[in-house]
Write an enzyme that holds these catalytic residues in place. Structure first.
Site, mmCIF file in Angstrom:
data_model
loop_
_atom_site.group_PDB
_atom_site.id
_atom_site.type_symbol
_atom_site.label_atom_id
_atom_site.label_comp_id
_atom_site.label_asym_id
_atom_site.label_seq_id
_atom_site.Cartn_x
_atom_site.Cartn_y
_atom_site.Cartn_z
ATOM 1 N N LYS A 296 -6.026 7.710 10.279
ATOM 2 C CA LYS A 296 -6.770 6.920 9.304
ATOM 3 C C LYS A 296 -8.070 6.457 9.945
ATOM 4 O O LYS A 296 -8.059 5.832 11.004
ATOM 5 C CB LYS A 296 -5.932 5.726 8.842
ATOM 6 N N SER B 170 3.675 -0.440 4.764
ATOM 7 C CA SER B 170 3.931 0.437 5.908
ATOM 8 C C SER B 170 3.634 -0.210 7.252
ATOM 9 O O SER B 170 4.097 0.281 8.288
ATOM 10 C CB SER B 170 3.162 1.749 5.772
ATOM 11 N N THR C 63 0.887 1.209 -0.740
ATOM 12 C CA THR C 63 -0.123 0.992 -1.774
ATOM 13 C C THR C 63 0.095 1.878 -2.983
ATOM 14 O O THR C 63 -0.198 1.480 -4.111
ATOM 15 C CB THR C 63 -1.530 1.230 -1.191
ATOM 16 N N TYR D 196 -4.210 -6.777 -3.186
ATOM 17 C CA TYR D 196 -3.107 -6.435 -4.076
ATOM 18 C C TYR D 196 -1.782 -6.572 -3.332
ATOM 19 O O TYR D 196 -1.745 -6.821 -2.119
ATOM 20 C CB TYR D 196 -3.268 -5.009 -4.614
ATOM 21 N N GLU E 62 -9.489 10.376 35.546
ATOM 22 C CA GLU E 62 -9.880 9.002 35.851
ATOM 23 C C GLU E 62 -8.860 8.270 36.721
ATOM 24 O O GLU E 62 -9.040 7.099 37.040
ATOM 25 C CB GLU E 62 -10.095 8.226 34.550
ATOM 26 N N THR F 255 -0.425 3.738 3.688
ATOM 27 C CA THR F 255 -1.356 4.498 4.518
ATOM 28 C C THR F 255 -1.560 3.911 5.914
ATOM 29 O O THR F 255 -2.048 4.607 6.803
ATOM 30 C CB THR F 255 -2.732 4.616 3.832
ATOM 31 N N ASP F 256 -1.209 2.646 6.128
ATOM 32 C CA ASP F 256 -1.502 2.036 7.423
ATOM 33 C C ASP F 256 -0.804 2.739 8.579
ATOM 34 O O ASP F 256 -1.369 2.859 9.667
ATOM 35 C CB ASP F 256 -1.108 0.556 7.416
#
Length: 348
Positions: A184, A78, A31, A45, A305, A111-112
């Site tokens: 994120k 990304s 981005t 975009y 667990e 950023t992903d």
């Protein structure tokens, strides 16, 4: 008195006569290099359109804080970042950081998956010199584009003495985060990158970094992982746990030839009735299984667990599933011994 005044004035400009650091910017797209149809387009975009030279030219203030040069390594969104990109990027970074005329690296990135690239590099970069990954939540054409200030801060950070030895850093929104903990947390807001519970490392303010903590886990120059001779990474996938879970995905990944599986279980990595036998069978076939959690915070307790000793599973400690996958891939380049792999999860 006049000499004292002159000295005081000089002290107000600490970098006036200092030699500028040499910072190399490696551009990968995202981005921060995106463009929109209008100045108010902040969704919908196109990412990875602006080249590295244009990114640098858009922030002329960079020349006041560093000797900056750039390379276009990739030009992708990304979400398309793959193992082959990581290997190529790591090798290029290690080559550059071995040169005495490179003081730090900045990587522009979408950023992903910025947190995944950051953690991978945190494990394989072989230098204490700063490596800073930077992105943006709004494209370069937006009225309120955050890319320019993020890039400016990242270059200062990469050229700073304070960042030396801190591991790979993520720089957005005036905040400095460590690669291991950052994630994120919001799809669109500028403050999306956070380190839940453990917290950020510091801030950028007044054109310099202010650190308040550092990671205690091994990284970069202290890491045992070496990708210099690797051309590919072991196949590892993530299986997401949920109510009404079944074994279909586990069996499919096992049949596809995966060497490792990360189970992103609910709660403390809980194993549903249909999931436990499938993962157990996968382990008996030689696939290393890591129990992680989809929660995003907290320690996955060994033998909590599930009886991990009996099942011969590994637990992810505080790593989220996507980062557990990265550490497992690198661990499998060195060993298949689950006790040794568990040690790595506690070390890194």
């Amino acid at each position: 008195m006049q000499l004292l005044l002159l000295s005081a004035c000089a002290a107000d400009v600490p970098n006036a006569s200092a030699k500028l650091p040499n910072v190399r910017i490696l551009a990968t797209g995202g981005t921060i290099a995106g463009t929109g149809a209008t100045s108010t387009t902040t969704v919908g975009y196109t990412a990875a359109k602006v080249g590295v030279d244009a990114l640098i030219a858009a922030v002329p203030e960079l020349k006041k804080v560093a000797n900056v040069s750039g390379e276009q390594v990739f030009q992708i969104a990304s979400e398309s970042m793959g193992n082959e990109h990581w290997l190529a990027l790591a090798k290029r970074i290690n080559t550059l950081l071995a040169q005495p005329d490179v003081d730090g690296i900045v990587i522009t990135h979408g950023t992903d998956t910025i947190e995944e690239t950051a953690y991978f590099l945190n494990l394989v970069v072989k230098s204490r010199k700063p490596v800073v990954i930077v992105g943006a939540m709004r494209p370069s054409t937006a009225i309120s584009a955050d890319g320019p200030i993020n890039l400016y801060n990242a270059v200062i950070l990469a050229g700073s003495r304070e960042a030396v030895g801190k591991g790979v850093l993520v720089m957005l929104n005036d905040q400095i985060n460590g690669a291991r903990e950052v994630t994120k947390t919001n799809t669109s807001t500028l403050d999306t990158f956070k380190a839940p519970e453990l917290g950020l490392l510091g801030y950028m303010q007044d054109n310099r970094p202010h650190f308040y903590r550092a990671s205690t886990r091994r990284h970069t120059a202290e890491s045992e992982f070496d990708v210099s001779a690797l051309t590919k990474l072991p196949a590892v996938d993530v299986v997401y746990g949920h109510a009404n879970a079944n074994r279909v995905a586990i069996d499919a990944y096992a049949a596809s030839g995966d060497q490792g599986l990360v189970y992103a279980g609910p709660g403390d990595g809980s194993l549903a009735a249909a999931v436990r036998p499938a993962l157990s069978e996968a382990r008996r076939r030689g696939i290393v299984v890591v129990r992680s959690s989809r929660v995003g915070q907290g320690i996955v307790a060994r033998n909590g667990e599930a009886n991990d000793d009996e099942l011969d599973f590994v637990v992810s400690d505080t790593l989220n599933p996507q980062k557990a996958r990265i550490l497992l891939m690198l661990a499998l380049t060195r060993t298949t011994d689950t006790r040794e792999i568990q040690r790595m999860f506690y070390d890194y």
